[in-house]
Design a protein around this motif. Structure first.
Motif, PDB file in Angstrom:
ATOM      1  N   MET A   1      38.461  27.664  47.858  1.00 47.35           N
ATOM      2  CA  MET A   1      38.747  29.111  48.452  1.00 47.35           C
ATOM      3  C   MET A   1      37.661  29.865  48.050  1.00 47.35           C
ATOM      4  O   MET A   1      37.249  30.245  46.683  1.00 47.35           O
ATOM      5  N   GLN A   2      37.309  30.693  48.882  1.00 47.74           N
ATOM      6  CA  GLN A   2      36.169  31.745  48.614  1.00 47.74           C
ATOM      7  C   GLN A   2      36.654  32.874  48.547  1.00 47.74           C
ATOM      8  O   GLN A   2      37.558  33.314  49.358  1.00 47.74           O
ATOM      9  N   VAL A   3      36.335  33.798  47.365  1.00 48.49           N
ATOM     10  CA  VAL A   3      36.669  35.295  47.211  1.00 48.49           C
ATOM     11  C   VAL A   3      35.603  36.319  47.612  1.00 48.49           C
ATOM     12  O   VAL A   3      34.526  36.112  47.253  1.00 48.49           O
ATOM     13  N   ASP A   4      36.131  36.887  48.905  1.00 52.81           N
ATOM     14  CA  ASP A   4      35.035  37.677  49.227  1.00 52.81           C
ATOM     15  C   ASP A   4      35.832  39.041  49.327  1.00 52.81           C
ATOM     16  O   ASP A   4      36.946  39.386  48.945  1.00 52.81           O
ATOM     17  N   ASP A   5      35.133  40.139  49.926  1.00 51.82           N
ATOM     18  CA  ASP A   5      35.805  41.566  50.008  1.00 51.82           C
ATOM     19  C   ASP A   5      36.701  41.687  50.972  1.00 51.82           C
ATOM     20  O   ASP A   5      37.677  42.294  50.756  1.00 51.82           O
ATOM     21  N   ALA A   6      36.843  40.706  51.900  1.00 48.23           N
ATOM     22  CA  ALA A   6      38.110  40.766  52.812  1.00 48.23           C
ATOM     23  C   ALA A   6      39.359  40.475  52.013  1.00 48.23           C
ATOM     24  O   ALA A   6      40.422  41.003  52.230  1.00 48.23           O
ATOM     25  N   LEU A   7      39.376  39.456  51.020  1.00 45.51           N
ATOM     26  CA  LEU A   7      40.582  38.900  50.566  1.00 45.51           C
ATOM     27  C   LEU A   7      40.862  39.914  49.195  1.00 45.51           C
ATOM     28  O   LEU A   7      42.064  40.272  49.139  1.00 45.51           O
ATOM     29  N   VAL A   8      39.827  40.410  48.624  1.00 45.83           N
ATOM     30  CA  VAL A   8      40.165  41.509  47.659  1.00 45.83           C
ATOM     31  C   VAL A   8      40.732  42.764  48.546  1.00 45.83           C
ATOM     32  O   VAL A   8      41.736  43.397  47.942  1.00 45.83           O
ATOM     33  N   ASP A   9      40.218  42.823  49.609  1.00 45.42           N
ATOM     34  CA  ASP A   9      40.698  44.330  50.291  1.00 45.42           C
ATOM     35  C   ASP A   9      42.228  43.964  50.535  1.00 45.42           C
ATOM     36  O   ASP A   9      42.877  44.762  50.635  1.00 45.42           O
ATOM     37  N   LYS A  10      42.461  42.822  51.138  1.00 44.69           N
ATOM     38  CA  LYS A  10      43.836  42.354  51.534  1.00 44.69           C
ATOM     39  C   LYS A  10      45.018  42.244  50.310  1.00 44.69           C
ATOM     40  O   LYS A  10      45.898  42.825  50.396  1.00 44.69           O
ATOM     41  N   LEU A  11      44.688  41.719  49.072  1.00 44.52           N
ATOM     42  CA  LEU A  11      45.123  41.680  47.979  1.00 44.52           C
ATOM     43  C   LEU A  11      45.337  43.149  47.568  1.00 44.52           C
ATOM     44  O   LEU A  11      46.658  43.524  47.122  1.00 44.52           O
ATOM     45  N   ALA A  12      44.541  44.221  47.468  1.00 46.46           N
ATOM     46  CA  ALA A  12      44.686  45.371  47.145  1.00 46.46           C
ATOM     47  C   ALA A  12      45.684  46.246  48.110  1.00 46.46           C
ATOM     48  O   ALA A  12      46.434  47.108  47.550  1.00 46.46           O
ATOM     49  N   THR A  13      45.554  46.050  49.359  1.00 49.55           N
ATOM     50  CA  THR A  13      46.511  46.526  50.141  1.00 49.55           C
ATOM     51  C   THR A  13      47.946  46.098  50.031  1.00 49.55           C
ATOM     52  O   THR A  13      48.755  47.011  49.921  1.00 49.55           O
ATOM     53  N   LEU A  14      47.976  44.737  49.887  1.00 48.49           N
ATOM     54  CA  LEU A  14      49.381  44.333  49.396  1.00 48.49           C
ATOM     55  C   LEU A  14      49.944  45.098  48.245  1.00 48.49           C
ATOM     56  O   LEU A  14      51.190  45.317  48.123  1.00 48.49           O
ATOM     57  N   ALA A  15      48.941  45.248  47.060  1.00 46.20           N
ATOM     58  CA  ALA A  15      49.504  45.743  45.990  1.00 46.20           C
ATOM     59  C   ALA A  15      49.474  47.282  45.949  1.00 46.20           C
ATOM     60  O   ALA A  15      49.765  47.768  44.861  1.00 46.20           O
ATOM     61  N   HIS A  16      49.137  47.795  46.966  1.00 49.77           N
ATOM     62  CA  HIS A  16      49.017  49.255  46.996  1.00 49.77           C
ATOM     63  C   HIS A  16      48.184  49.776  45.941  1.00 49.77           C
ATOM     64  O   HIS A  16      48.310  50.703  44.992  1.00 49.77           O
ATOM     65  N   LEU A  17      46.739  49.072  45.839  1.00 51.61           N
ATOM     66  CA  LEU A  17      45.740  49.727  44.921  1.00 51.61           C
ATOM     67  C   LEU A  17      44.637  49.996  45.438  1.00 51.61           C
ATOM     68  O   LEU A  17      44.192  49.388  46.698  1.00 51.61           O
ATOM     69  N   HIS A  18      43.714  50.740  44.938  1.00 49.08           N
ATOM     70  CA  HIS A  18      42.597  51.146  45.472  1.00 49.08           C
ATOM     71  C   HIS A  18      41.368  50.925  44.419  1.00 49.08           C
ATOM     72  O   HIS A  18      41.475  50.931  43.056  1.00 49.08           O
ATOM     73  N   PHE A  19      40.326  50.262  44.797  1.00 45.88           N
ATOM     74  CA  PHE A  19      39.263  49.940  43.958  1.00 45.88           C
ATOM     75  C   PHE A  19      38.030  50.397  44.429  1.00 45.88           C
ATOM     76  O   PHE A  19      37.565  50.467  45.668  1.00 45.88           O
ATOM     77  N   ASN A  20      37.141  50.866  43.499  1.00 48.21           N
ATOM     78  CA  ASN A  20      35.727  51.218  43.970  1.00 48.21           C
ATOM     79  C   ASN A  20      34.829  50.103  43.893  1.00 48.21           C
ATOM     80  O   ASN A  20      35.200  48.844  43.706  1.00 48.21           O
ATOM     81  N   THR A  21      33.531  50.121  44.311  1.00 49.81           N
ATOM     82  CA  THR A  21      32.580  48.906  44.464  1.00 49.81           C
ATOM     83  C   THR A  21      32.642  48.108  43.301  1.00 49.81           C
ATOM     84  O   THR A  21      32.613  46.892  43.223  1.00 49.81           O
ATOM     85  N   GLU A  22      32.551  48.898  42.025  1.00 49.99           N
ATOM     86  CA  GLU A  22      32.167  48.111  40.728  1.00 49.99           C
ATOM     87  C   GLU A  22      33.502  47.337  40.349  1.00 49.99           C
ATOM     88  O   GLU A  22      33.419  46.256  40.065  1.00 49.99           O
ATOM     89  N   GLU A  23      34.552  48.034  40.621  1.00 47.23           N
ATOM     90  CA  GLU A  23      35.995  47.343  40.306  1.00 47.23           C
ATOM     91  C   GLU A  23      36.145  46.096  41.169  1.00 47.23           C
ATOM     92  O   GLU A  23      36.511  45.139  40.933  1.00 47.23           O
ATOM     93  N   LYS A  24      35.709  46.363  42.381  1.00 51.27           N
ATOM     94  CA  LYS A  24      35.872  45.249  43.406  1.00 51.27           C
ATOM     95  C   LYS A  24      35.076  43.942  42.871  1.00 51.27           C
ATOM     96  O   LYS A  24      35.568  42.814  43.106  1.00 51.27           O
TER      97      LYS A  24
END
Length: 96
Positions: free
Chosen positions: A1-24
């Motif tokens: 499984m490849q972890v990309d920005d889209a996956l991190v954005d989807k997980l962040a949305t589901l968890a109601h979290l916000h990340f900046n570029t470094e955190e992402k």
């Protein structure tokens, strides 16, 4: 499984979290390590190994619920910040 920005954005949305570029970027690395660990575990031969449901063989290690000594009203209220002799008094927390 490849972890990309889209996956991190989807997980962040589901968890109601916000990340900046470094955190992402850090999260992508952490997720990739976790997925790598799971992939490594899947290499093990688990044929004949029973699924682990509990960490011990103990069954119902709870004690019987037996009533014991009870506090009197005076003992229960002696350390209360405010009381009226019968009940604890606390600030109102429900607004109408």
């Amino acid at each position: 499984m490849q972890v990309d920005d889209a996956l991190v954005d989807k997980l962040a949305t589901l968890a109601h979290l916000h990340f900046n570029t470094e955190e992402k970027e850090a999260i992508k690395g952490d997720l990739q390590k976790m997925i790598g660990f799971i992939d490594k575990l899947q290499e093990l031969d688990t044929t004949g190994v029973e699924p682990l449901m509990h960490m011990s063989d103990a069954v119902n290690v709870l004690r019987e619920d037996v009533p014991g000594a009870m506090l009197t009203t005076g003992q229960a209220l002696q350390n209360a910040a405010k009381h009226d002799g019968h009940y604890f008094q606390v600030p109102k927390v429900i607004k109408k």
